[in-house]
Design a protein around this motif. Structure first.
Motif, mmCIF file in Angstrom:
data_model
loop_
_atom_site.group_PDB
_atom_site.id
_atom_site.type_symbol
_atom_site.label_atom_id
_atom_site.label_comp_id
_atom_site.label_asym_id
_atom_site.label_seq_id
_atom_site.Cartn_x
_atom_site.Cartn_y
_atom_site.Cartn_z
ATOM 1 N N GLY A 130 -14.495 -29.122 -14.604
ATOM 2 C CA GLY A 130 -13.973 -27.960 -15.313
ATOM 3 C C GLY A 130 -14.760 -26.685 -15.118
ATOM 4 O O GLY A 130 -14.509 -25.696 -15.807
ATOM 5 N N THR A 131 -15.692 -26.668 -14.157
ATOM 6 C CA THR A 131 -16.500 -25.464 -13.943
ATOM 7 C C THR A 131 -15.836 -24.471 -12.995
ATOM 8 O O THR A 131 -16.300 -23.344 -12.865
ATOM 9 N N GLN A 132 -14.761 -24.890 -12.321
ATOM 10 C CA GLN A 132 -14.046 -24.008 -11.399
ATOM 11 C C GLN A 132 -12.721 -23.585 -12.030
ATOM 12 O O GLN A 132 -11.967 -24.421 -12.535
ATOM 13 N N THR A 133 -12.447 -22.296 -12.012
ATOM 14 C CA THR A 133 -11.150 -21.803 -12.466
ATOM 15 C C THR A 133 -10.378 -21.229 -11.287
ATOM 16 O O THR A 133 -10.920 -21.031 -10.197
ATOM 17 N N LEU A 134 -9.104 -20.962 -11.506
ATOM 18 C CA LEU A 134 -8.222 -20.428 -10.469
ATOM 19 C C LEU A 134 -7.508 -19.192 -11.005
ATOM 20 O O LEU A 134 -7.216 -19.111 -12.202
ATOM 21 N N PRO A 135 -7.194 -18.240 -10.145
ATOM 22 C CA PRO A 135 -6.478 -17.050 -10.608
ATOM 23 C C PRO A 135 -5.080 -17.389 -11.104
ATOM 24 O O PRO A 135 -4.468 -18.360 -10.648
ATOM 25 N N PRO A 136 -4.548 -16.606 -12.019
ATOM 26 C CA PRO A 136 -3.161 -16.809 -12.469
ATOM 27 C C PRO A 136 -2.184 -16.755 -11.290
ATOM 28 O O PRO A 136 -2.295 -15.884 -10.422
ATOM 29 N N ALA A 151 -15.310 2.539 12.863
ATOM 30 C CA ALA A 151 -16.092 2.906 14.042
ATOM 31 C C ALA A 151 -16.068 1.797 15.085
ATOM 32 O O ALA A 151 -15.923 2.058 16.293
ATOM 33 N N LEU A 152 -16.186 0.551 14.657
ATOM 34 C CA LEU A 152 -16.215 -0.558 15.601
ATOM 35 C C LEU A 152 -14.845 -0.812 16.219
ATOM 36 O O LEU A 152 -14.748 -1.224 17.370
ATOM 37 N N ARG A 153 -13.794 -0.540 15.441
ATOM 38 C CA ARG A 153 -12.456 -0.704 16.010
ATOM 39 C C ARG A 153 -12.232 0.314 17.129
ATOM 40 O O ARG A 153 -11.666 -0.012 18.179
ATOM 41 N N ARG A 154 -12.706 1.542 16.911
ATOM 42 C CA ARG A 154 -12.559 2.561 17.965
ATOM 43 C C ARG A 154 -13.305 2.151 19.228
ATOM 44 O O ARG A 154 -12.844 2.374 20.342
ATOM 45 N N GLY A 155 -14.490 1.564 19.044
ATOM 46 C CA GLY A 155 -15.278 1.153 20.191
ATOM 47 C C GLY A 155 -14.874 -0.194 20.767
ATOM 48 O O GLY A 155 -15.355 -0.575 21.834
ATOM 49 N N ARG A 156 -13.994 -0.916 20.064
ATOM 50 C CA ARG A 156 -13.527 -2.240 20.504
ATOM 51 C C ARG A 156 -14.691 -3.168 20.842
ATOM 52 O O ARG A 156 -14.631 -3.945 21.803
ATOM 53 N N SER A 157 -15.751 -3.094 20.058
ATOM 54 C CA SER A 157 -16.952 -3.853 20.368
ATOM 55 C C SER A 157 -17.116 -5.096 19.506
ATOM 56 O O SER A 157 -18.023 -5.892 19.743
ATOM 57 N N VAL A 158 -16.272 -5.270 18.493
ATOM 58 C CA VAL A 158 -16.370 -6.428 17.607
ATOM 59 C C VAL A 158 -15.124 -7.284 17.740
ATOM 60 O O VAL A 158 -14.004 -6.816 17.552
ATOM 61 N N GLY A 159 -15.337 -8.563 18.068
ATOM 62 C CA GLY A 159 -14.204 -9.468 18.189
ATOM 63 C C GLY A 159 -13.843 -10.159 16.897
ATOM 64 O O GLY A 159 -12.702 -10.566 16.698
ATOM 65 N N GLY A 160 -14.825 -10.322 15.993
ATOM 66 C CA GLY A 160 -14.578 -11.005 14.729
ATOM 67 C C GLY A 160 -15.682 -10.721 13.747
ATOM 68 O O GLY A 160 -16.776 -10.277 14.112
ATOM 69 N N MET A 161 -15.411 -11.007 12.468
ATOM 70 C CA MET A 161 -16.363 -10.699 11.399
ATOM 71 C C MET A 161 -16.432 -11.863 10.423
ATOM 72 O O MET A 161 -15.415 -12.476 10.082
ATOM 73 N N ILE A 162 -17.652 -12.161 9.946
ATOM 74 C CA ILE A 162 -17.893 -13.159 8.910
ATOM 75 C C ILE A 162 -18.563 -12.468 7.737
ATOM 76 O O ILE A 162 -19.611 -11.843 7.903
ATOM 77 N N CYS A 163 -17.965 -12.574 6.558
ATOM 78 C CA CYS A 163 -18.474 -11.924 5.359
ATOM 79 C C CYS A 163 -19.095 -12.967 4.435
ATOM 80 O O CYS A 163 -18.464 -13.966 4.110
ATOM 81 N N LEU A 164 -20.328 -12.717 4.002
ATOM 82 C CA LEU A 164 -21.026 -13.575 3.053
ATOM 83 C C LEU A 164 -20.973 -12.924 1.688
ATOM 84 O O LEU A 164 -21.597 -11.880 1.456
ATOM 85 N N GLU A 165 -20.236 -13.521 0.766
ATOM 86 C CA GLU A 165 -19.991 -12.918 -0.549
ATOM 87 C C GLU A 165 -20.233 -13.938 -1.659
ATOM 88 O O GLU A 165 -19.498 -14.911 -1.786
ATOM 89 N N SER A 166 -21.298 -13.723 -2.444
ATOM 90 C CA SER A 166 -21.578 -14.570 -3.610
ATOM 91 C C SER A 166 -21.570 -16.043 -3.215
ATOM 92 O O SER A 166 -20.710 -16.818 -3.625
ATOM 93 N N VAL A 167 -22.584 -16.440 -2.439
ATOM 94 C CA VAL A 167 -22.579 -17.766 -1.816
ATOM 95 C C VAL A 167 -23.638 -18.710 -2.390
ATOM 96 O O VAL A 167 -23.838 -19.802 -1.858
ATOM 97 N N GLY A 168 -24.300 -18.334 -3.500
ATOM 98 C CA GLY A 168 -25.407 -19.145 -3.975
ATOM 99 C C GLY A 168 -25.168 -19.943 -5.231
ATOM 100 O O GLY A 168 -26.031 -20.725 -5.645
ATOM 101 N N THR A 208 -17.485 -17.773 0.519
ATOM 102 C CA THR A 208 -17.750 -17.406 -0.871
ATOM 103 C C THR A 208 -17.823 -18.622 -1.783
ATOM 104 O O THR A 208 -17.198 -19.655 -1.514
ATOM 105 N N GLY A 209 -18.558 -18.460 -2.870
ATOM 106 C CA GLY A 209 -18.569 -19.425 -3.961
ATOM 107 C C GLY A 209 -17.598 -19.061 -5.056
ATOM 108 O O GLY A 209 -17.701 -19.584 -6.167
ATOM 109 N N THR A 210 -16.683 -18.167 -4.766
ATOM 110 C CA THR A 210 -15.556 -17.738 -5.615
ATOM 111 C C THR A 210 -15.956 -16.822 -6.766
ATOM 112 O O THR A 210 -15.124 -16.483 -7.602
#
Length: 352
Positions: free
Chosen positions: A209-215, A185-202, A311-313
């Motif tokens: 050794g508490t951080q792992t990485l994808p294969p 909907a926002l793309r049709r209206g051309r009203s959003v220039g950019g987006m910031i997503c907050l995902e699992s940030v706490g 994100t906190g991954t």
């Protein structure tokens, strides 16, 4: 957003001053109270509709109290590809679902008097409200929603409201359904220039050794992999995932996080894929990059809207991901507050 000055249309903010100004008004206790309210039970339109409505009502009330004009945008979609919101599933293929019909609602909020609208583009900050079945979702994603509400309070108190829109998305756990509706909907209206997503940030883990990485991650992203390993594989950083189109936002967020209290270590990671459907197809060639599109920002990338994910991954750090143990007592609220401040500064200053 003040302080700052403009040169040939580009805002050059005094980031440390802005961070300091907002930090003095931010309150970790408020974020904790929001997380505790939201994450006292699982929530979702299908598996926990009453809890989802309760959470949605809380978010709407807090946005209005912070001075934002808030609109509930219901949607009804049919035959949408997505996934199940049941926890587990060893592979993405086993989680795939073709949804015959889904009815939900997103919340969108703007500040009266802001420069958004009227042909001017806005920066959208979004977080998803739903959880998988059986998990109260403190990190995934009450943390993101609590940060969103704190951003609302911080930006709502500014004398010159910035061109920012806040969005609380429905049905992320079913395959980014709500954000896909909004992005189209926002793309049709051309009203959003950019987006910031907050995902699992706490969730932050300072032990080695508490951080792992994808294969396969080291092959595709050797610089980032070397940096994380040199830090002892500590999960003490925030990851900023971006594309070439959103380089500016990633740089702003890194600068703001460095000026925060406490300072936040940041790892920036550029997804090499282009925006649009071609970027989706590129994931078939480089499977490790698919992990970079596992939240609502992907819907905006696919709509050719510049986006970043903060994100906190998630499961690569948090052993409680998608489990009943993802509870409010496991989060770091001082660092979560710093995430909210850095995001508020970035949203107010980014000019995609």
């Amino acid at each position: 957003m003040e302080p700052g000055h403009e040169v040939r249309g580009a805002v050059l903010p005094d980031v440390p001053a802005l961070v300091g100004r907002l930090t003095r008004r931010a309150d970790p206790g408020r974020l904790r109270r929001d997380v505790e309210f939201l994450a006292d039970r699982p929530r979702g339109r299908i598996h926990a509709p009453e809890a989802m409505l309760r959470a949605e009502t809380h978010v709407a009330q807090e946005l209005v109290a912070a001075g934002w004009r808030t609109e509930r945008q219901p949607f009804d979609v049919r035959w949408r590809p997505g996934c199940t919101d049941r926890p587990g599933g060893p592979t993405a293929a086993l989680r795939f679902r073709l949804h015959r019909r889904l009815s939900g609602a997103n919340l969108l909020a703007t500040l009266p008097g802001s420069t958004a609208g009227g042909g001017r583009s806005t920066v959208l900050v979004g977080a998803h409200l739903d959880t998988v079945a059986g998990s109260p979702g403190a990190d995934d994603n009450a943390s993101g929603v609590a940060a969103l509400l704190e951003i609302a309070r911080l930006l709502g108190g500014l004398p010159r409201p910035p061109a920012v829109t806040l969005a609380c998305f429905d049905m992320e756990e079913l395959g980014f359904i709500g954000s896909r509706v909004t992005a189209r909907a926002l793309r049709r209206g051309r009203s959003v220039g950019g987006m910031i997503c907050l995902e699992s940030v706490g969730c932050f883990a300072t032990g080695t050794g508490t951080q792992t990485l994808p294969p396969g991650f080291g092959t595709v992203f050797p610089r980032v992999t070397a940096s994380v390993r040199a830090n002892g594989l500590r999960g003490d950083f925030t990851l900023v995932v971006h594309r070439r189109s959103s380089d500016g936002a990633a740089d702003l967020w890194r600068r703001a996080a460095g000026a925060a209290r406490p300072p936040l270590p940041v790892v920036t990671l550029r997804d090499p894929r282009p925006d649009g459907p071609l970027g989706l197809l590129a994931g078939l060639v480089l499977p490790p990059v698919n992990h970079l599109g596992r939240s609502d920002h992907a819907a905006f990338w696919n709509a050719r809207i510049p986006a970043v994910m903060i994100t906190g991954t998630a499961n690569f750090r948090n052993p409680r991901y998608h489990r009943p143990t993802d509870t409010p007592d496991t989060l770091d609220y001082d660092r979560l507050t710093a995430v909210a401040v850095a995001t508020a500064v970035t949203a107010g200053c980014w000019r995609p």
